[in-house]
Design a protein around this motif. Structure first.
Motif, PDB file in Angstrom:
ATOM      1  N   GLU A 147     -10.552  17.255   0.636  1.00 55.12           N
ATOM      2  CA  GLU A 147     -11.332  17.596   2.088  1.00 55.12           C
ATOM      3  C   GLU A 147     -11.388  17.343   2.969  1.00 55.12           C
ATOM      4  OE1 GLU A 147     -15.672  18.587   1.725  1.00 55.12           O
ATOM      5  OE2 GLU A 147     -15.494  18.023  -0.612  1.00 55.12           O
ATOM      6  N   ASN A 148     -11.621  15.369   2.400  1.00 55.53           N
ATOM      7  CA  ASN A 148     -11.829  14.028   3.120  1.00 55.53           C
ATOM      8  C   ASN A 148     -10.982  13.163   3.268  1.00 55.53           C
ATOM      9  OD1 ASN A 148     -14.715  15.192   3.569  1.00 55.53           O
ATOM     10  ND2 ASN A 148     -14.842  14.329   1.481  1.00 55.53           N
ATOM     11  N   VAL A 149     -10.522  12.704   4.679  1.00 55.22           N
ATOM     12  CA  VAL A 149      -9.372  11.731   4.661  1.00 55.22           C
ATOM     13  C   VAL A 149     -10.200  10.063   4.721  1.00 55.22           C
ATOM     14  CG1 VAL A 149      -7.534  10.186   6.336  1.00 55.22           C
ATOM     15  CG2 VAL A 149      -8.048  13.357   6.190  1.00 55.22           C
ATOM     16  N   ALA A 150      -9.395   9.541   3.430  1.00 52.86           N
ATOM     17  CA  ALA A 150     -10.503   8.000   3.381  1.00 52.86           C
ATOM     18  C   ALA A 150      -9.592   6.830   4.169  1.00 52.86           C
ATOM     19  CB  ALA A 150     -10.574   7.830   1.646  1.00 52.86           C
ATOM     20  N   ASP A 151     -10.183   6.387   4.303  1.00 56.19           N
ATOM     21  CA  ASP A 151      -9.128   4.108   5.357  1.00 56.19           C
ATOM     22  C   ASP A 151      -7.892   4.349   4.061  1.00 56.19           C
ATOM     23  OD1 ASP A 151     -10.823   4.867   6.873  1.00 56.19           O
ATOM     24  OD2 ASP A 151     -11.734   3.283   6.861  1.00 56.19           O
ATOM     25  N   SER A 152      -7.395   3.984   4.782  1.00 56.32           N
ATOM     26  CA  SER A 152      -6.057   2.572   3.825  1.00 56.32           C
ATOM     27  C   SER A 152      -5.299   2.696   4.165  1.00 56.32           C
ATOM     28  CB  SER A 152      -5.264   4.923   2.601  1.00 56.32           C
ATOM     29  OG  SER A 152      -5.116   4.980   3.790  1.00 56.32           O
ATOM     30  N   TRP A 153      -4.249   1.389   3.496  1.00 57.42           N
ATOM     31  CA  TRP A 153      -3.729   0.496   4.070  1.00 57.42           C
ATOM     32  C   TRP A 153      -2.532   0.485   2.905  1.00 57.42           C
ATOM     33  CZ3 TRP A 153      -8.958   0.532   3.772  1.00 57.42           C
ATOM     34  CH2 TRP A 153      -9.635   0.201   4.771  1.00 57.42           C
ATOM     35  N   THR A 154      -0.936   0.173   3.770  1.00 59.36           N
ATOM     36  CA  THR A 154      -0.253  -0.083   3.159  1.00 59.36           C
ATOM     37  C   THR A 154       0.171  -1.180   3.372  1.00 59.36           C
ATOM     38  OG1 THR A 154       1.420   1.515   4.681  1.00 59.36           O
ATOM     39  CG2 THR A 154       0.338   2.356   2.862  1.00 59.36           C
ATOM     40  N   GLY A 156       4.502  -2.794   2.641  1.00 62.37           N
ATOM     41  CA  GLY A 156       5.470  -3.571   1.718  1.00 62.37           C
ATOM     42  C   GLY A 156       7.116  -3.819   2.718  1.00 62.37           C
ATOM     43  N   ASP A 157       7.818  -3.270   2.256  1.00 64.20           N
ATOM     44  CA  ASP A 157       9.715  -2.965   3.259  1.00 64.20           C
ATOM     45  C   ASP A 157       9.235  -2.326   4.091  1.00 64.20           C
ATOM     46  OD1 ASP A 157       9.704  -5.010   0.777  1.00 64.20           O
ATOM     47  OD2 ASP A 157      11.684  -3.248   0.342  1.00 64.20           O
ATOM     48  N   ARG A 158       9.987  -2.548   5.208  1.00 56.48           N
ATOM     49  CA  ARG A 158      10.106  -2.320   6.939  1.00 56.48           C
ATOM     50  C   ARG A 158      11.404  -1.535   6.641  1.00 56.48           C
ATOM     51  NH1 ARG A 158       5.939  -2.670   9.095  1.00 56.48           N
ATOM     52  NH2 ARG A 158       4.466  -4.167   9.561  1.00 56.48           N
ATOM     53  N   LEU A 159      11.844  -0.207   7.152  1.00 48.80           N
ATOM     54  CA  LEU A 159      13.388   0.748   7.423  1.00 48.80           C
ATOM     55  C   LEU A 159      13.793  -1.085   8.038  1.00 48.80           C
ATOM     56  CD1 LEU A 159      12.034   3.795   8.321  1.00 48.80           C
ATOM     57  CD2 LEU A 159      12.770   2.810   6.387  1.00 48.80           C
ATOM     58  N   GLU A 160      15.149  -0.887   7.202  1.00 46.66           N
ATOM     59  CA  GLU A 160      15.492  -1.840   8.627  1.00 46.66           C
ATOM     60  C   GLU A 160      16.212  -1.278  10.068  1.00 46.66           C
ATOM     61  OE1 GLU A 160      20.557  -3.008   8.165  1.00 46.66           O
ATOM     62  OE2 GLU A 160      19.695  -0.959   6.303  1.00 46.66           O
ATOM     63  N   GLY A 161      15.900  -2.719  10.409  1.00 44.57           N
ATOM     64  CA  GLY A 161      15.450  -3.093  11.769  1.00 44.57           C
ATOM     65  C   GLY A 161      14.984  -2.076  12.869  1.00 44.57           C
ATOM     66  N   SER A 162      13.693  -2.307  11.868  1.00 46.63           N
ATOM     67  CA  SER A 162      12.571  -2.033  12.221  1.00 46.63           C
ATOM     68  C   SER A 162      11.253  -1.973  11.568  1.00 46.63           C
ATOM     69  CB  SER A 162      12.609  -0.165  12.112  1.00 46.63           C
ATOM     70  OG  SER A 162      11.219   0.523  12.388  1.00 46.63           O
ATOM     71  N   GLU A 163      10.517  -1.723  12.434  1.00 44.16           N
ATOM     72  CA  GLU A 163       8.810  -1.708  11.754  1.00 44.16           C
ATOM     73  C   GLU A 163       7.998  -1.090  11.777  1.00 44.16           C
ATOM     74  OE1 GLU A 163       6.727  -3.048  15.555  1.00 44.16           O
ATOM     75  OE2 GLU A 163       8.438  -4.365  16.915  1.00 44.16           O
ATOM     76  N   ILE A 164       9.074   0.069  11.189  1.00 43.46           N
ATOM     77  CA  ILE A 164       8.487   1.284  10.285  1.00 43.46           C
ATOM     78  C   ILE A 164       8.585   0.822   9.106  1.00 43.46           C
ATOM     79  CG2 ILE A 164       8.284   3.841  10.048  1.00 43.46           C
ATOM     80  CD1 ILE A 164       9.580   4.370  13.535  1.00 43.46           C
ATOM     81  N   GLN A 165       7.270   0.610   8.372  1.00 45.63           N
ATOM     82  CA  GLN A 165       7.054   0.568   6.701  1.00 45.63           C
ATOM     83  C   GLN A 165       7.830   2.575   5.815  1.00 45.63           C
ATOM     84  OE1 GLN A 165       3.313  -0.354   4.996  1.00 45.63           O
ATOM     85  NE2 GLN A 165       2.535  -1.848   6.394  1.00 45.63           N
ATOM     86  N   ALA A 166       8.602   2.019   5.126  1.00 43.30           N
ATOM     87  CA  ALA A 166       9.606   2.606   4.194  1.00 43.30           C
ATOM     88  C   ALA A 166       8.585   3.445   3.858  1.00 43.30           C
ATOM     89  CB  ALA A 166      10.222   2.088   3.325  1.00 43.30           C
ATOM     90  N   CYS A 195       5.353   1.862  -6.307  1.00 38.56           N
ATOM     91  CA  CYS A 195       3.946   1.811  -5.830  1.00 38.56           C
ATOM     92  C   CYS A 195       3.120   1.364  -6.633  1.00 38.56           C
ATOM     93  CB  CYS A 195       4.077   3.418  -4.943  1.00 38.56           C
ATOM     94  SG  CYS A 195       5.118   3.701  -3.671  1.00 38.56           S
ATOM     95  N   HIS A 196       2.082   0.477  -6.009  1.00 38.22           N
ATOM     96  CA  HIS A 196       1.485  -0.033  -7.137  1.00 38.22           C
ATOM     97  C   HIS A 196      -0.537   0.421  -5.982  1.00 38.22           C
ATOM     98  CE1 HIS A 196      -1.648  -2.379  -9.127  1.00 38.22           C
ATOM     99  NE2 HIS A 196      -1.638  -3.048  -8.130  1.00 38.22           N
ATOM    100  N   VAL A 197      -0.798   1.246  -6.767  1.00 34.37           N
ATOM    101  CA  VAL A 197      -2.283   1.913  -5.825  1.00 34.37           C
ATOM    102  C   VAL A 197      -3.783   1.504  -6.544  1.00 34.37           C
ATOM    103  CG1 VAL A 197      -3.616   4.401  -5.643  1.00 34.37           C
ATOM    104  CG2 VAL A 197      -0.996   3.903  -5.641  1.00 34.37           C
ATOM    105  N   ILE A 198      -3.903   1.238  -4.892  1.00 32.46           N
ATOM    106  CA  ILE A 198      -5.689  -0.168  -6.047  1.00 32.46           C
ATOM    107  C   ILE A 198      -6.687   0.766  -5.356  1.00 32.46           C
ATOM    108  CG2 ILE A 198      -7.303  -1.571  -5.563  1.00 32.46           C
ATOM    109  CD1 ILE A 198      -4.079  -3.129  -5.755  1.00 32.46           C
ATOM    110  N   LEU A 199      -7.775   1.532  -5.933  1.00 31.33           N
ATOM    111  CA  LEU A 199      -8.369   2.871  -5.119  1.00 31.33           C
ATOM    112  C   LEU A 199     -10.126   1.749  -5.503  1.00 31.33           C
ATOM    113  CD1 LEU A 199      -8.088   5.769  -7.208  1.00 31.33           C
ATOM    114  CD2 LEU A 199      -7.234   5.413  -4.406  1.00 31.33           C
TER     115      LEU A 199
END
Length: 199
Positions: A147-154, A156-166, A195-199
């Protein structure tokens, strides 16, 4: 007080185009600074005061039925080719929903349009119903998250030719913070992500 936004990435008149990667992602999502955050924060300057109703979103534009010429009817019928709805549609939809969840304090409503037939997640015909790739994304978001959205950060690699994370990710949890459900989306067309997930 609110602001309505809508948009489709693949415009009307290009119904034959089967969206691929990263075309629907790089052009439509970008990162949050160029998405919902820009619409509400930088563009308006009223963060937390004006809500956004994303009243009409879809990867694809569609023809409306008011044009009844034979050519227009033929164009509309291409909306019904279920084989053209691919994983790109699903990944795009998950990315839009993730962006809306990250800005849940601002995005008060988000409606995919259309819902049935046309470019919708459900295609209804006399012999039954086809659940397109986008249907399954909506079903998971509706039924599997907490029910709740928590703060999260990612990172890692970005899509080629882009600033968008994969990797696109959203974390949800129950009110006690004991049960967590994550949305992990691989935006890359043909590479797996570790993916390495840290809670």
């Amino acid at each position: 007080v609110g602001q309505a936004e809508h948009g489709q990435r693949v415009p009307v008149g290009r119904e034959g185009l089967v969206p691929g990667f990263p075309h629907p992602l790089g052009g439509a999502l970008g990162d949050d600074q160029r998405g919902m955050g820009r619409l509400q924060g930088n563009k308006l300057g009223y963060e937390g005061k004006i809500g956004i109703a994303f009243d009409e979103w879809n990867l694809r534009g569609w023809h409306h039925p008011f044009r009844g010429t034979p050519a227009a009817i033929a164009e509309r019928r291409r909306n019904d080719l279920n084989s053209t709805y691919t994983m790109a549609d699903a990944v795009f939809s998950a990315g839009i929903l993730n962006t809306c969840l990250r800005h849940a304090g601002t995005v008060r409503m988000a409606n995919m349009a259309p819902v049935v037939n046309g470019r919708g997640p459900l295609y209804v015909h006399p012999r039954g119903i086809v659940k397109r790739t986008t249907f399954h994304v909506l079903q998971m978001f509706a039924n599997l998250l907490e029910e709740n959205v928590a703060d999260s950060w990612t990172s890692g690699d970005r899509l080629e030719g882009s600033e968008i994370q994969a990797l696109d990710a959203v974390a949800t949890c129950d009110s006690a913070g004991k049960t967590w459900r994550l949305v992990l989306v691989n935006r890359h067309a043909d590479k797996t992500l570790a993916c390495h997930v840290i809670l």
